[in-house]
Design an enzyme around this catalytic site. Structure first.
Site, PDB file in Angstrom:
ATOM      1  N   HIS A  98       0.840  -1.206   0.000  1.00  0.00           N
ATOM      2  CA  HIS A  98       0.000   0.000   0.000  1.00  0.00           C
ATOM      3  C   HIS A  98       0.872   1.252   0.000  1.00  0.00           C
ATOM      4  CE1 HIS A  98      -2.943   2.781   2.269  1.00  0.00           C
ATOM      5  NE2 HIS A  98      -3.398   2.666   1.039  1.00  0.00           N
ATOM      6  N   HIS A 149      -0.529  11.167  -2.276  1.00  0.00           N
ATOM      7  CA  HIS A 149      -1.865  10.763  -1.820  1.00  0.00           C
ATOM      8  C   HIS A 149      -2.809  11.947  -1.637  1.00  0.00           C
ATOM      9  CE1 HIS A 149      -4.994   9.652   1.091  1.00  0.00           C
ATOM     10  NE2 HIS A 149      -4.970   8.490   0.467  1.00  0.00           N
TER      11      HIS A 149
HETATM   12  O1  G3P Z   1      -6.218   1.650  -3.462  1.00  0.00           O
HETATM   13  C1  G3P Z   1      -6.446   1.254  -2.151  1.00  0.00           C
HETATM   14  C2  G3P Z   1      -6.262   2.394  -1.190  1.00  0.00           C
HETATM   15  O2  G3P Z   1      -5.025   3.001  -1.447  1.00  0.00           O
HETATM   16  C3  G3P Z   1      -7.359   3.410  -1.270  1.00  0.00           C
HETATM   17  O3  G3P Z   1      -7.306   4.367  -0.265  1.00  0.00           O
HETATM   18  O4  G3P Z   1      -6.785   6.555   0.658  1.00  0.00           O
HETATM   19  O5  G3P Z   1      -5.107   4.747   0.814  1.00  0.00           O
HETATM   20  O6  G3P Z   1      -5.566   5.827  -1.372  1.00  0.00           O
HETATM   21  P1  G3P Z   1      -6.144   5.422  -0.045  1.00  0.00           P
HETATM   22 MG    MG Z   2      -4.317   4.602  -2.687  1.00  0.00          MG
END
Ligand code: G3P
Ligand code: MG
Length: 231
Positions: free
Chosen positions: A9, A51
């Site tokens: 992630h 992000h």
């Molecule tokens: O793509 C999965 C996840 O990354 C979505 O949430 O806020 O971490 O980008 P976020």
């Molecule tokens: Mg993400």
């Protein structure tokens, strides 16, 4: 019960500053077969890994990405001396060592710009199956689908829609990427009945990983691929 695959992630944000080249390398080193990262389009047209729409949380800059010049942006520290990387720099580093999930965070041309970069990579020898493009912004994802139908897309949800996994049909998506807060067994069952893979974010706890595995999901986004990889 099969083991859900691990998707690093934001690279592997538990191991290095999120969405940086170092985080991508850390994810690969930890054995993640997939890496997810967030991509935004700067007004100059470049695609960068970031992000938030603002710079404050993850860099030593301030304000909106859309308000900073390209030169100033590239001078920022994204953590531990890492720069804010471009999509091309990220793909150069990964060099086909992991599959890539690009999450479109912005709109207004992001889909078209990402489609152009991915097409160039495929022309350069990357298998089309190496890529998954996802977004919470479903119209932008739909635009990507229209522009580059050869790539798999994943519908990101943070909730449970009235028509369950129905929106994936119109998008001809291959996966439903769900928040761990909304893993309703009926939504998972509907997604599976539609032939979709189900991936869940963000899972760092081994007990939660095992609970989700029992529901039949296919993968998890984790900040710590090293932690879950040993289970
Ligand atoms: O793509 C999965 C996840 O990354 C979505 O949430 O806020 O971490 O980008 P976020
Ligand atoms: Mg993400």
């Amino acid at each position: 019960m099969s083991k859900p695959l691990l998707i690093g992630h934001r690279g592997a944000r538990g191991l290095a500053p999120e969405n940086t080249l170092r985080a991508l390398e850390a994810g690969i080193h930890a054995g993640a077969p997939w890496l997810e990262f967030d991509v935004q389009r700067h007004p100059c047209g470049e695609l960068v890994l970031l992000h938030d729409l603002t710079l404050d949380r993850t860099t030593n800059g301030h304000g909106l990405l859309s308000d900073i010049s390209w030169a100033a942006l590239r001078g920022l520290d994204a953590g531990g001396g890492e720069i804010i990387a471009t999509l091309d720099e990220a793909l150069d580093l990964i060099d086909q060592r992991a599959r890539v999930n690009i999450e479109l965070k912005t709109w207004d041309g992001t889909a078209a710009a990402v489609a152009a970069v991915l097409r160039e990579r495929v022309a350069g020898g990357w298998p089309v199956e190496q890529f998954l493009v996802s977004s919470f912004h479903l119209p932008e994802l739909f635009e990507f689908r229209q522009l580059a139908p050869e790539f798999a897309v994943g519908v990101l949800l943070c909730g449970v829609p009235l028509d369950w996994a129905g929106c994936a049909n119109e998008l001809q998506a291959s996966s439903l990427n769900l928040s761990s807060e909304f893993v309703d067994a009926r939504l998972v069952a509907d997604a599976k009945a539609r032939g979709l893979e189900v991936y869940v974010y963000t899972v760092n706890d081994p007990a939660e990983y095992r609970r989700l595995a029992a529901l039949g999901i296919d993968g998890v986004f984790t900040d710590y691929p090293d932690r879950l990889g040993t289970l």
